[in-house]
Design a protein around this motif. Structure first.
Motif, PDB file in Angstrom:
ATOM      1  N   ARG A  10     -17.062 -20.444   7.662  1.00 54.47           N
ATOM      2  CA  ARG A  10     -15.626 -20.431   7.940  1.00 54.47           C
ATOM      3  C   ARG A  10     -15.258 -19.327   8.918  1.00 54.47           C
ATOM      4  N   MET A  62      -8.439 -21.813   7.978  1.00 55.71           N
ATOM      5  CA  MET A  62      -9.881 -21.995   7.878  1.00 55.71           C
ATOM      6  C   MET A  62     -10.549 -20.707   7.398  1.00 55.71           C
ATOM      7  N   ALA A 119     -15.206 -29.633   7.328  1.00 54.52           N
ATOM      8  CA  ALA A 119     -14.313 -28.698   6.645  1.00 54.52           C
ATOM      9  C   ALA A 119     -13.122 -29.426   6.022  1.00 54.52           C
ATOM     10  N   SER A 124     -13.349 -25.135  -0.049  1.00 56.44           N
ATOM     11  CA  SER A 124     -13.958 -23.833   0.204  1.00 56.44           C
ATOM     12  C   SER A 124     -14.521 -23.260  -1.085  1.00 56.44           C
TER      13      SER A 124
END
Length: 138
Positions: A10, A62, A119, A124
Motif C-alpha cells: 500500500r 490507499m 486493491a 487491508s
C-alpha cells in the motif's frame, strides 16, 4: 508476514500517486501546456485540480487502508483515461523510440491499474487506520 507485505504494498502503490499530484501542482504551467497539446483546452483548472484531488484523496485512502476500495476506484477514475489519452503508442510508427517509450509507459500504467483492481477487491490487513482506532483505548 502477510500484514507487513500488505502495508508495504500500500505504501509503495500510494507513493506514485502522491508524486504525480506533487508534479501536477509543482509544474502547473507545464501540465497546462501538455493538456493543450493533448486537446484538453476546455476547463483546464477543473481537470487539473480535480486530478490532484483524486490523486491525493485516493492515495491517502490507499496508504491508510481506510475505505481502500473507494480509494482504488477514485484512482482508477483518474488513471484509466490518462493512460489511454497520453500513452497512445498505437499512433506512433512501430520501431521508433517514441513507440517504444509510449508502449512501455502504457504497460506500466496497465500494471498499476491491475494493482488498483486487486486493491479494490482486497481488504487491508492488520495495519490500517480503522483497526488502529478500534483497538486503541481512549
Amino acid at each position: 508476514m502477510k500484514d507487513i507485505f500488505d502495508l508495504l504494498g500500500r505504501i509503495l502503490l500510494s507513493f506514485i500517486f502522491f508524486f504525480e499530484a506533487y508534479d501536477y501542482f509543482a509544474f502547473e504551467q507545464l501540465n497546462r501546456q501538455a493538456m493543450t497539446i493533448y486537446g484538453l483546452t476546455w476547463n483546464q483548472d477543473f481537470f487539473l485540480y480535480g486530478a490532484i484531488l483524486l490523486l491525493v484523496l485516493g492515495g491517502l485512502m490507499m496508504l491508510l487502508g481506510y475505505r481502500m476500495r473507494l480509494g482504488a476506484v477514485l484512482l482508477l477514475i483518474y488513471w484509466v483515461p490518462l493512460t489511454f489519452v497520453v500513452h497512445d503508442f498505437w499512433t506512433e510508427a512501430p520501431g521508433t523510440e517514441a513507440y517504444r517509450l509510449q508502449s512501455l509507459f502504457f504497460m506500466k500504467n496497465l500494471a498499476i491499474m491491475g494493482g488498483l483492481m486487486l486493491a479494490a477487491t482486497h481488504v487491508s490487513g492488520r495495519y490500517r487506520l480503522r483497526r488502529l482506532f478500534a483497538t486503541t483505548r481512549v
